[in-house]
Design an enzyme around this catalytic site. Structure first.
Site, mmCIF file in Angstrom:
data_model
loop_
_atom_site.group_PDB
_atom_site.id
_atom_site.type_symbol
_atom_site.label_atom_id
_atom_site.label_comp_id
_atom_site.label_asym_id
_atom_site.label_seq_id
_atom_site.Cartn_x
_atom_site.Cartn_y
_atom_site.Cartn_z
ATOM 1 N N ASP A 153 44.073 46.592 30.741
ATOM 2 C CA ASP A 153 43.747 45.062 30.802
ATOM 3 C C ASP A 153 42.692 44.899 30.598
ATOM 4 O OD1 ASP A 153 44.748 42.636 31.870
ATOM 5 O OD2 ASP A 153 46.143 43.498 33.051
ATOM 6 N N ASP A 168 43.459 39.295 29.216
ATOM 7 C CA ASP A 168 43.816 38.389 30.444
ATOM 8 C C ASP A 168 43.463 36.958 30.127
ATOM 9 O OD1 ASP A 168 44.367 38.252 33.381
ATOM 10 O OD2 ASP A 168 42.398 37.352 33.475
ATOM 11 N N GLU A 198 47.347 37.270 26.895
ATOM 12 C CA GLU A 198 48.013 36.506 27.848
ATOM 13 C C GLU A 198 47.709 35.115 27.774
ATOM 14 O OE1 GLU A 198 48.496 35.861 32.541
ATOM 15 O OE2 GLU A 198 46.592 36.269 31.701
ATOM 16 N N HIS A 230 53.039 41.175 37.462
ATOM 17 C CA HIS A 230 52.296 41.145 38.979
ATOM 18 C C HIS A 230 51.857 39.644 39.226
ATOM 19 C CE1 HIS A 230 49.031 40.756 35.700
ATOM 20 N NE2 HIS A 230 48.443 40.388 36.551
ATOM 21 N N ASP A 231 52.377 38.757 38.559
ATOM 22 C CA ASP A 231 51.893 37.531 38.890
ATOM 23 C C ASP A 231 53.249 36.688 39.223
ATOM 24 O OD1 ASP A 231 49.264 37.632 38.688
ATOM 25 O OD2 ASP A 231 49.178 37.188 36.230
#
Ligand code: GLC
Length: 556
Positions: free
Chosen positions: A97, A199, A255, A329-330
């Site tokens: 990431d 990200d 993302e 994870h969000d």
């Protein structure tokens, strides 16, 4: 023949909650290494790790303080190198990431500016602006609540932070900053990783006029001035040339916050040399009433279908490529959101998996999804850890909601629902740690855990194994075109995948009622069943009946 990336499935690990081998209560790299055989058994090709760089962990690693160091909580650089070697040796790949929209304010660059002010060589690495009449430069809102600007008396200026106040946005207008980022990315590529998950990467280019927004709806928070901003394609092409193009078959997934199909076509069309694929989140807002995240509403199935269809057809038309996912994870757990964890845990988890794994794109599994992990339903605010959730809680109370009302919203919406420890077995703390876990374990671990599922001949886990293999062995899934079916059906999401003579029909019943489908509407006659989450499929000469949450893949 070597598998193409289109045949591969990605597994996302949230290291902090995966497996703790040292008793600190935090997962670590050793824990990941230990579970590589498990991931191989599942059939995974690519592992994505959320950030493990040195960080004060204010936003669980998305606030990087040093891009070149592993956070000691996770292990050392040699642990990391050993992990990469082991992953590659097993024929899998690792993607990291990478957070390049912002750094932690603990980063040496930012700290240097605090000390040396405008004469720091890093001053232009961040976005500094004067205030206007004692107010922030614009009315943009932070995605984690409050103003997106923070005043620093020593400079008598504000810096921009689209996320937490400790996550200062980098200034992509500034060439030396961009070069520093590309060099750092090559450092990690040289360690043998396959690429990056980038990200919030479509937020890098800000409108340099810095206009105010209208603040009328939750969407008017300034995002239109930096989402898919003016120079974003230029920056991604430069990143591709400076980093990805130097290595064979690099993997890159962006993302994309609040993006559009047209933008994602551009980001991922191979001719543009930007990214391999993109995540978009529109389908995960179908339970946001009027765009509001921190409010509860049942999901809008018609809207969900429309979005799937639009994105599939749109990306296909321009040779774009989607990342396919429900969970990360969000996001709260998909089974708690779109499925039925109480009455149909197996059926609804496997139906949801089928719906996305057979579409055009690359499927992602988030840790625990393959065993049907659910929301945690914490009953006290003390159990929450996530900065966004804690801010939202305070905002909800300030708006006049009772503690109970606010907690009920968090139980459905908080990112911490996805961040509870991986449930390995029935030991204390679900086998995650021998210490005190950094966040509570979901209470259902005695029945929902890996060890138990692995003893079952048929389980959510074995179903995922089948889906992963189907993609490897079936070009209609990896390469085929997508055609929607039953567009107006109120219960079923269906589509066809076609590659040369191979034809698949995928049918997913999203509800707890049985539904009958007329065969003529899906244009099938003879078929073999490739995947079915029930023992059989009811049909007559003219109809097929799907039982509650039934999902089938039919080879025609
Ligand atoms: C991304 C991450 C999220 C993080 C945010 C800020 O959306 O997935 O966890 O809080 O960016 O870096």
């Amino acid at each position: 023949m070597e598998a193409t990336f289109k045949q591969k499935t990605v597994y996302q690990i949230y290291p902090k909650s995966f497996l703790d081998t040292t008793g600190t209560g935090l997962g670590d790299l050793g824990g990941i290494q230990q579970k590589l055989p498990y991931l191989q058994h599942l059939g995974i090709d690519i592992i994505w790790l959320t950030p493990i760089y040195l960080s004060p962990q204010r936003d669980n690693g998305y606030d990087i303080a040093n891009y070149y160091e592993i956070d000691p909580a996770f292990g050392s650089m040699s642990d990391f190198e050993a992990l990469v070697n082991e992953i590659n040796k097993r024929g899998m790949q690792l993607i990291m990431d990478m957070v390049v929209n912002h750094t932690s304010t603990d980063h040496a660059w930012f700290q240097d500016v605090l000390i040396r002010g405008k004469s720091s060589p890093y001053y232009q690495f961040y976005i500094w602006r004067d205030g206007i009449d004692g107010q922030p430069p614009t009315n943009w809102q932070s995605k984690f609540g409050g103003s997106a600007w923070e005043y620093v008396p020593a400079l008598d200026q504000y810096y921009l932070h689209l996320f937490d106040v400790t996550q200062a946005d980098l200034n992509w207008e500034y060439g030396p900053m961009r070069e520093a980022i590309y060099e750092m990315m090559r450092f990690w590529m040289d360690k043998g990783i396959a690429g990056f998950r980038l990200d919030v990467v479509n937020l890098l280019s800000k409108n340099q006029q810095f206009p105010n927004d209208t603040l009328v709806t939750p969407m008017d928070d300034g995002r239109k001035f930096y989402t898919d901003g003016p120079k974003i394609h230029e920056y991604l092409q430069a990143m591709n040339a400076a980093v990805f193009s130097h290595y064979p078959n690099t993997f890159s997934v962006g993302e994309m916050s609040s993006t559009t199909i047209e933008q994602c076509q551009r980001y991922t069309n191979p001719e543009n040399n930007e990214l391999l694929m993109t995540f978009n989140f529109h389908h995960l807002k179908v339970d946001y009433p009027n765009g509001a995240k921190w409010a509860i509403a049942p999901f809008d199935f018609q809207r969900l279908k429309q979005l799937f269809i639009q994105w599939q057809l749109g990306m296909q038309k321009e040779q774009g490529w989607n990342a396919l996912f429900w969970c990360n994870h969000d996001q709260p757990r998909a089974i708690s959101r779109f499925g039925n964890a109480k009455e149909y845990p197996y059926e609804s988890a496997t139906m949801l998996a089928t719906a996305i794994h057979c579409m055009q794109g690359t499927p992602y599994i988030y840790q625990g999804e393959e065993i049907g992990m659910t929301n945690a339903y914490f009953t006290s605010i003390d159990e929450y850890r996530d900065v966004e959730s804690l801010n939202a809680y305070a905002t909800l109370l300030a708006r006049g909601l009772t503690i109970n009302e606010a907690l009920v919203i968090l139980q459905e919406k908080s990112r911490d629902n996805a961040r509870t420890p991986m449930q390995w077995n029935t030991d204390e703390n679900a086998g995650f740690t021998k210490g005190v876990p950094w966040i509570s374990v979901n209470k259902n671990y005695k029945t929902v855990n890996v060890e138990y599922l692995l003893t079952q001949e048929q389980s959510i886990f074995t179903f995922y194994q089948q889906l992963i293999q189907l993609r490897k062995n079936n070009q209609a899934i990896s390469e085929g075109i997508y055609q929607p079916l039953l567009v107006d059906d109120s219960h079923v999401y269906g589509y066809k995948r076609i590659f040369n003579n191979e034809k698949l029909v995928v049918l997913c019943n999203f509800f707890a009622q049985s539904v009958e489908i007329e065969k003529r509407l899906i244009d099938i006659h003879a078929y073999d069943i490739s995947i079915n989450n029930y023992a059989s499929l009811e049909s007559t000469q003219t109809t097929i009946t799907l039982l509650p949450y039934q999902a089938v893949v039919l080879q025609c």
